[in-house]
Every structure is written in structure tokens, then in C-alpha cells.
Motif scaffolding. Structure first.
Motif, short mmCIF file in Angstrom:
data_model
loop_
_atom_site.label_atom_id
_atom_site.label_comp_id
_atom_site.label_asym_id
_atom_site.label_seq_id
_atom_site.Cartn_x
_atom_site.Cartn_y
_atom_site.Cartn_z
N LEU A 193 0.87 -1.17 0.00
CA LEU A 193 0.00 0.00 0.00
C LEU A 193 0.91 1.22 0.00
CD1 LEU A 193 -2.81 1.25 0.13
CD2 LEU A 193 -2.65 1.12 2.63
N ASP A 194 0.99 1.88 -1.15
CA ASP A 194 1.87 3.03 -1.28
C ASP A 194 1.26 4.02 -2.28
OD1 ASP A 194 2.28 1.90 -3.79
OD2 ASP A 194 4.30 1.21 -3.34
N ASN A 195 1.99 5.05 -2.61
CA ASN A 195 1.46 6.08 -3.49
C ASN A 195 1.75 5.80 -4.97
OD1 ASN A 195 4.24 6.63 -3.17
ND2 ASN A 195 3.92 8.77 -3.70
N GLN A 196 2.19 4.61 -5.32
CA GLN A 196 2.44 4.26 -6.72
C GLN A 196 1.18 4.40 -7.57
OE1 GLN A 196 5.39 3.47 -8.30
NE2 GLN A 196 4.15 3.52 -10.17
N TYR A 197 0.04 4.18 -6.97
CA TYR A 197 -1.25 4.34 -7.65
C TYR A 197 -1.32 5.69 -8.37
CZ TYR A 197 -6.23 5.68 -7.77
OH TYR A 197 -7.46 6.14 -8.12
N TYR A 198 -0.87 6.74 -7.71
CA TYR A 198 -0.96 8.09 -8.28
C TYR A 198 0.02 8.26 -9.45
CZ TYR A 198 -3.76 8.78 -4.18
OH TYR A 198 -4.73 8.64 -3.23
N THR A 199 1.20 7.67 -9.34
CA THR A 199 2.14 7.69 -10.46
C THR A 199 1.54 6.94 -11.64
OG1 THR A 199 4.00 7.82 -8.93
CG2 THR A 199 4.49 7.09 -11.17
N ASN A 200 0.91 5.82 -11.36
CA ASN A 200 0.23 5.06 -12.42
C ASN A 200 -0.81 5.94 -13.11
OD1 ASN A 200 1.76 2.86 -11.63
ND2 ASN A 200 0.07 1.83 -10.61
N LEU A 201 -1.59 6.67 -12.35
CA LEU A 201 -2.60 7.55 -12.95
C LEU A 201 -1.95 8.61 -13.84
CD1 LEU A 201 -5.18 8.26 -10.10
CD2 LEU A 201 -5.27 6.55 -11.90
N MET A 202 -0.88 9.21 -13.36
CA MET A 202 -0.19 10.23 -14.15
C MET A 202 0.33 9.66 -15.47
SD MET A 202 -0.58 12.95 -12.34
CE MET A 202 0.45 14.02 -13.29
N ASN A 203 0.60 8.35 -15.47
CA ASN A 203 1.08 7.67 -16.67
C ASN A 203 -0.05 7.01 -17.47
OD1 ASN A 203 3.82 8.29 -16.28
ND2 ASN A 203 4.00 6.66 -14.76
N HIS A 204 -1.29 7.37 -17.15
CA HIS A 204 -2.49 6.86 -17.84
C HIS A 204 -2.60 5.34 -17.71
CE1 HIS A 204 -3.21 10.85 -19.38
NE2 HIS A 204 -1.93 10.91 -19.61
N ARG A 205 -2.33 4.88 -16.48
CA ARG A 205 -2.41 3.46 -16.19
C ARG A 205 -3.37 3.17 -15.05
NH1 ARG A 205 2.39 0.06 -17.38
NH2 ARG A 205 3.17 0.85 -19.34
N GLY A 206 -4.46 3.92 -15.01
CA GLY A 206 -5.51 3.67 -14.02
C GLY A 206 -6.41 2.55 -14.52
N LEU A 207 -6.72 1.62 -13.66
CA LEU A 207 -7.48 0.45 -14.08
C LEU A 207 -8.97 0.75 -14.27
CD1 LEU A 207 -6.95 -2.51 -14.73
CD2 LEU A 207 -7.44 -3.05 -12.35
N PHE A 208 -9.52 1.64 -13.48
CA PHE A 208 -10.95 1.92 -13.53
C PHE A 208 -11.22 3.33 -14.06
CE2 PHE A 208 -10.52 -0.83 -9.65
CZ PHE A 208 -10.96 -1.99 -10.26
N ALA A 209 -12.40 3.51 -14.62
CA ALA A 209 -12.80 4.84 -15.08
C ALA A 209 -12.77 5.84 -13.93
CB ALA A 209 -14.20 4.78 -15.71
N SER A 210 -13.19 5.40 -12.75
CA SER A 210 -13.20 6.29 -11.58
C SER A 210 -11.78 6.75 -11.23
CB SER A 210 -13.85 5.62 -10.39
OG SER A 210 -13.13 4.46 -10.01
N ASP A 211 -10.79 5.91 -11.52
CA ASP A 211 -9.40 6.29 -11.25
C ASP A 211 -8.96 7.38 -12.23
OD1 ASP A 211 -9.20 4.34 -9.25
OD2 ASP A 211 -8.47 2.83 -10.66
N GLN A 212 -9.08 7.11 -13.51
CA GLN A 212 -8.60 8.07 -14.51
C GLN A 212 -9.39 9.37 -14.48
OE1 GLN A 212 -5.19 6.47 -15.55
NE2 GLN A 212 -5.87 8.39 -16.37
N THR A 213 -10.64 9.33 -14.00
CA THR A 213 -11.45 10.54 -13.89
C THR A 213 -10.82 11.55 -12.94
OG1 THR A 213 -13.44 9.31 -14.44
CG2 THR A 213 -13.76 11.38 -13.29
N LEU A 214 -9.98 11.07 -12.03
CA LEU A 214 -9.33 12.00 -11.10
C LEU A 214 -8.42 12.98 -11.83
CD1 LEU A 214 -8.42 9.58 -8.17
CD2 LEU A 214 -10.35 11.17 -8.33
N LEU A 215 -8.10 12.71 -13.09
CA LEU A 215 -7.28 13.64 -13.87
C LEU A 215 -8.12 14.57 -14.74
CD1 LEU A 215 -4.42 11.25 -15.06
CD2 LEU A 215 -4.40 12.86 -13.15
N SER A 216 -9.42 14.57 -14.55
CA SER A 216 -10.30 15.35 -15.42
C SER A 216 -10.57 16.77 -14.94
CB SER A 216 -11.63 14.61 -15.63
OG SER A 216 -12.34 14.51 -14.43
N SER A 217 -10.15 17.09 -13.74
CA SER A 217 -10.33 18.47 -13.26
C SER A 217 -9.00 18.98 -12.70
CB SER A 217 -11.42 18.56 -12.19
OG SER A 217 -10.91 18.18 -10.92
N ARG A 218 -8.85 20.28 -12.75
CA ARG A 218 -7.60 20.89 -12.29
C ARG A 218 -7.34 20.59 -10.81
NH1 ARG A 218 -7.38 26.82 -13.77
NH2 ARG A 218 -6.88 25.94 -15.79
#
Length: 140
Positions: free
Chosen positions: A67-92
Motif C-alpha cells: 500500500l503506497d502512493n504508486q497508484y498516483y504515479t500510475n494515474l499520471m502515466n495513464h495506467r488507471g485500471l478503472f474509469a473512476s481512477d482516470q477521472t481523477l485527472l479530469s479536473s484541475r
């Protein structure tokens, strides 16, 4: 919620929970064009269209047992598994939180722990007031 979404750093998901991103995104694209292409290929290898409903993949393929913050790096690299994950990059505002959580692991861990404790104090609804969700992604 951005902080608590970091729990997607550990665990697994059935392919059926995200396969629409890979094979039936919309009328224009079969695959979500925002997904990292290599990530999408890896997911397709593990979750072919005819895969068993029991096929699973790690939520975080980089540090799957931590359990670490790698999840957020994955999101920044467009590697979120769920739509709800990648949606976190949809607003400033949420993109800024994702970026900070990716950079500042210890700060995220402290905030995550506090948020989990706070969430644990929410009263549990029982009887007719409560709902047992039998299948994620489907309203009972």
C-alpha cells in the motif's frame, strides 16, 4: 475521495470490471484512447475478450503487494485500471491532488491513515436502512 482512492494501490480486480475500456469504449474507439498503449496491451493479454469471468489482474502492477502512493504515479502515466481512477485527472483540482500524492508519498500515507480512521467512525446502517452491495458497479 482522492486520498482514499489510493487504496487501489493494493488488491486485484476481475477483468469484467474494466474490460469495456479495452473492447467496447464507445462508437468511435473500441479502446479508451486515454489509456497508455503498452498498459492496454498488457491488460488485453491478461484479459482477452473470451477470458474467464474469474480472471483477475493486480490493481497496481508496479508494487502489487504494498500500500503506497504508486497508484498516483500510475494515474499520471495513464495506467488507471478503472474509469473512476482516470477521472481523477479530469479536473484541475483533483489533478493537482493526484500530482502531489504521486510526489509526496509520506504525506499521502499520513493523510490516508487519517482518512481511513475518519471513515471508520461512520455509523453502519443496519436493517432496512442499510444496503448490502452484492455486485460492485451495479445498483441493487
Amino acid at each position: 475521495m482522492v486520498t482514499l482512492s489510493g487504496a487501489h494501490s493494493i488488491g486485484v480486480s476481475h477483468c469484467s470490471s474494466f474490460s469495456n475500456w479495452l473492447y467496447a469504449f464507445n462508437e468511435t474507439h473500441t479502446q479508451d484512447p486515454s489509456l497508455d498503449p503498452k498498459f492496454a496491451r498488457d491488460l488485453k493479454d491478461k484479459c482477452p475478450p473470451s477470458s474467464s469471468p474469474n480472471n483477475v489482474v493486480q490493481l497496481d502492477g508496479v508494487t502489487p503487494n504494498r500500500l503506497d502512493n504508486q497508484y498516483y504515479t500510475n494515474l499520471m502515466n495513464h495506467r488507471g485500471l478503472f474509469a473512476s481512477d482516470q477521472t481523477l485527472l479530469s479536473s484541475r483540482s483533483t489533478t493537482g491532488m493526484v500530482r502531489n500524492n504521486a510526489r509526496l508519498g509520506p504525506a499521502w500515507a499520513k493523510t490516508f491513515a487519517s482518512a481511513m480512521v475518519k471513515m471508520g467512525s461512520i455509523d453502519v446502517l443496519t436493517g432496512r436502512q442499510g444496503v448490502i452491495i452484492k455486485k460492485c458497479g451495479v445498483v441493487n
